[in-house]
Design a protein around this motif. Structure first.
Motif, mmCIF file in Angstrom:
data_model
loop_
_atom_site.group_PDB
_atom_site.id
_atom_site.type_symbol
_atom_site.label_atom_id
_atom_site.label_comp_id
_atom_site.label_asym_id
_atom_site.label_seq_id
_atom_site.Cartn_x
_atom_site.Cartn_y
_atom_site.Cartn_z
ATOM 1 N N ASP A 1 -8.427 2.403 6.910
ATOM 2 C CA ASP A 1 -7.804 1.175 7.416
ATOM 3 C C ASP A 1 -7.142 1.373 8.778
ATOM 4 O O ASP A 1 -6.402 0.504 9.239
ATOM 5 C CB ASP A 1 -6.786 0.642 6.403
ATOM 6 C CG ASP A 1 -5.774 1.684 5.977
ATOM 7 O OD1 ASP A 1 -6.136 2.878 5.893
ATOM 8 O OD2 ASP A 1 -4.607 1.311 5.721
ATOM 9 N N HIS A 2 -7.423 2.498 9.449
ATOM 10 C CA HIS A 2 -6.805 2.772 10.753
ATOM 11 C C HIS A 2 -7.812 3.108 11.845
ATOM 12 O O HIS A 2 -7.414 3.333 12.989
ATOM 13 C CB HIS A 2 -5.761 3.887 10.623
ATOM 14 C CG HIS A 2 -4.619 3.485 9.743
ATOM 15 N ND1 HIS A 2 -3.405 3.050 10.237
ATOM 16 C CD2 HIS A 2 -4.532 3.392 8.389
ATOM 17 C CE1 HIS A 2 -2.617 2.726 9.222
ATOM 18 N NE2 HIS A 2 -3.276 2.922 8.091
ATOM 19 N N ASP B 1 1.120 5.472 8.899
ATOM 20 C CA ASP B 1 1.404 5.447 7.458
ATOM 21 C C ASP B 1 2.478 6.449 7.038
ATOM 22 O O ASP B 1 2.551 6.820 5.865
ATOM 23 C CB ASP B 1 0.119 5.687 6.662
ATOM 24 C CG ASP B 1 -0.729 4.429 6.588
ATOM 25 O OD1 ASP B 1 -0.307 3.393 7.147
ATOM 26 O OD2 ASP B 1 -1.813 4.482 5.969
ATOM 27 N N HIS C 1 4.931 2.941 4.406
ATOM 28 C CA HIS C 1 4.039 1.834 4.033
ATOM 29 C C HIS C 1 4.786 0.525 3.873
ATOM 30 O O HIS C 1 4.221 -0.543 4.083
ATOM 31 C CB HIS C 1 3.311 2.151 2.725
ATOM 32 C CG HIS C 1 2.090 2.985 2.912
ATOM 33 N ND1 HIS C 1 2.170 4.333 3.172
ATOM 34 C CD2 HIS C 1 0.767 2.670 2.911
ATOM 35 C CE1 HIS C 1 0.931 4.801 3.306
ATOM 36 N NE2 HIS C 1 0.074 3.820 3.162
ATOM 37 N N HIS D 1 1.925 -1.307 8.208
ATOM 38 C CA HIS D 1 1.621 -2.180 7.067
ATOM 39 C C HIS D 1 2.773 -3.123 6.749
ATOM 40 O O HIS D 1 2.782 -3.754 5.680
ATOM 41 C CB HIS D 1 1.291 -1.333 5.834
ATOM 42 C CG HIS D 1 -0.013 -0.614 5.937
ATOM 43 N ND1 HIS D 1 -1.228 -1.261 6.024
ATOM 44 C CD2 HIS D 1 -0.315 0.716 5.996
ATOM 45 C CE1 HIS D 1 -2.215 -0.382 6.113
ATOM 46 N NE2 HIS D 1 -1.688 0.835 6.102
HETATM 47 ZN ZN LIG Z 1 -2.888 2.661 6.033
#
Ligand SMILES: [Zn+2]
Length: 300
Positions: free
Chosen positions: A126-127, A225, A228, A271
């Motif tokens: 997700d990065h 991260d 979070h 996030h």
């Molecule tokens: Zn992440």
């Protein structure tokens, strides 16, 4: 969510540097235990400051998947290009997406050809997903005029990591960048321009870095991260479920939160939902929120 939805973009000024946030997915609401090593009760106990921006009254947490664009000295630095489209992933919610992320980026003023640097805080699905895009069945660099910065330790770890989607990330989101000659391997304290530098925050992954923006006495930190969810400022010993070394990650988290609090920096959580930007103040041996900012200038 259309590209004109005001909630898609957020903008902050840190001295002479501009930071813009672009969302990839609509906000996610979930049981905290899916992401971090605590339960709904820990959220409910802190609902006075977590709700409604960061959590639901029932103890569910809210999360964003979002990227940041830093504009400094005429350069455009894209931090953490999210999940990407068309990529087969083990988690259904992240797999084979079809989101107008690039359209949103362009609508925010950043067409993909205009990006000078792409920076991944770490190489999880997700990065770094939008590092590449599918063109005629091939994964090609999405940002053809950018240098892609990878922390050396992070890149090396990915070569041998066989957890989760690591092999797929290497093949479809990192190797095509290296093959195209656009990758640059940097130290974890690399300075991109005077106002923007990496800061090592290892633990979540071996080469994890956060990004520090300093200009004219103001500061912001993009976490990656190392954190979070905002509840972790109050209980920083609570780690996440996707972590390589919990102890190292907790030390990195505590150090970064202390730095953010001491320097009155704007914490931009990769996030973090709601306003995304938060300020911290000490609270015993941890921290609490000292204001939020979904726009505006940093604090001196
Ligand atoms: Zn992440």
């Amino acid at each position: 969510m259309s590209s004109t939805d005001p909630n898609v973009f957020m903008r902050w000024s840190i001295g002479a540097v501009k930071i813009t946030r672009v969302l990839e997915l609509p906000p996610v609401s979930a049981d905290p235990a899916i992401f971090i090593q605590t339960d709904k009760q820990a959220i409910i106990e802190r609902r006075a400051w977590l709700c409604p921006d960061f959590a639901e009254e029932d103890g569910s947490i809210k999360l964003h998947f979002q990227a940041f664009i830093i504009e400094a000295r005429g350069l455009r630095i894209l931090v953490d290009p999210c999940i990407g489209n068309d990529k087969p992933r083990s988690h259904p919610a992240l797999s084979m997406l079809n989101n107008p992320f690039l359209e949103r980026l362009a609508a925010a003023g950043y067409p993909r050809e205009s990006i000078d640097y792409v920076l991944c805080t770490h190489l999880h699905v997700d990065h770094c997903g939008w590092n590449t895009m599918l063109v005629d069945g091939k994964w090609l660099p999405t940002f053809p005029n950018a240098q892609y910065l990878f922390a050396k330790d992070e890149y090396q770890h990915l070569q041998v990591d066989d957890h989760g989607d690591a092999r797929a990330v290497l093949e479809d989101s990192v190797k095509p960048i290296v093959d195209a000659g656009l990758a640059r391997f940097v130290d974890p304290d690399h300075v991109i321009v005077d106002e923007v530098r990496l800061q090592p925050t290892p633990g979540h992954t071996p080469g994890h870095c956060s990004v520090v923006v300093s200009s004219q006495g103001q500061e912001a930190v993009i976490t990656g991260d190392v954190l979070h969810h905002p509840v972790q400022v109050a209980i920083p010993h609570v780690g996440d479920n996707f972590c390589w070394d919990q102890q190292l990650a907790t030390s990195a988290r505590r150090r970064l939160l202390e730095q953010v609090s001491n320097r009155k920096a704007l914490l931009l959580g990769s996030h973090v939902s709601g306003p995304t930007g938060i300020y911290l103040k000490p609270d015993g041996d941890s921290w609490t929120i000292d204001g939020t900012a979904n726009e505006g200038t940093g604090r001196d």
